[in-house]
Enzyme design. Sequence first.
Site, PDB file in Angstrom:
ATOM      1  N   ARG A 104      12.231 -36.058 -17.534  1.00  0.00           N
ATOM      2  CA  ARG A 104      12.281 -34.707 -17.629  1.00  0.00           C
ATOM      3  C   ARG A 104      11.083 -34.212 -17.226  1.00  0.00           C
ATOM      4  NH1 ARG A 104      15.518 -31.699 -19.997  1.00  0.00           N
ATOM      5  NH2 ARG A 104      14.830 -29.834 -21.150  1.00  0.00           N
ATOM      6  N   PHE A 107      12.025 -33.736 -13.475  1.00  0.00           N
ATOM      7  CA  PHE A 107      12.579 -32.679 -13.093  1.00  0.00           C
ATOM      8  C   PHE A 107      12.240 -31.217 -13.039  1.00  0.00           C
ATOM      9  CE2 PHE A 107      15.187 -29.416 -15.615  1.00  0.00           C
ATOM     10  CZ  PHE A 107      16.340 -28.799 -14.569  1.00  0.00           C
ATOM     11  N   TYR A 108      11.142 -30.954 -14.165  1.00  0.00           N
ATOM     12  CA  TYR A 108      10.673 -29.730 -14.311  1.00  0.00           C
ATOM     13  C   TYR A 108       9.676 -29.430 -13.109  1.00  0.00           C
ATOM     14  CZ  TYR A 108      12.819 -28.078 -18.474  1.00  0.00           C
ATOM     15  OH  TYR A 108      13.908 -27.824 -19.304  1.00  0.00           O
ATOM     16  N   THR A 109       9.525 -30.641 -12.241  1.00  0.00           N
ATOM     17  CA  THR A 109       8.484 -30.172 -10.865  1.00  0.00           C
ATOM     18  C   THR A 109       9.184 -29.303  -9.839  1.00  0.00           C
ATOM     19  OG1 THR A 109       8.929 -32.497  -9.939  1.00  0.00           O
ATOM     20  CG2 THR A 109       7.072 -32.517 -11.300  1.00  0.00           C
TER      21      THR A 109
END
Length: 147
Positions: A104, A107-109
Amino acid sequence: DAGVSGVCKEVRTLEPTSVRDEIENICVRAVLSVLKGEGFSYAMPSRAASNVMYVPDLDRVVLRDKVLERVFANASSARKTAVTTRVMQLVVELCTKGIHVTKRDLFYTDVKLFKQQTESDDVIDDVACMVGCTRSSLNVVAAEKGV
């Protein structure tokens, strides 16, 4: 010999420097291909059900020898090729810095590129297959402990 023929690559637990070296080798091959005027692509073992087999002697599921090619110049795979390149870049950074992140977190990078977490999760597994290592060798874990 466990009677396994046609197996593409052994999955190993690798040190971060080995993961980084293998990703750099993959990227060098892509650059050389571009310099030859051939464009670039990534070859990776297929994770499709038809390419998976169970080996009772090893009590393990393994991938057969079918390989997919993700071609940047192909409109249907250009985006996924770009996502693969970005994930490899992030993994090299993780291995260099010696830090671990969750799927997760990764993903948020780059939410704008990945769009959905399932997409980045699939590419993480593809990169692990390309390198021939476990996902945890990429310094990416499924979830934080206790969550």
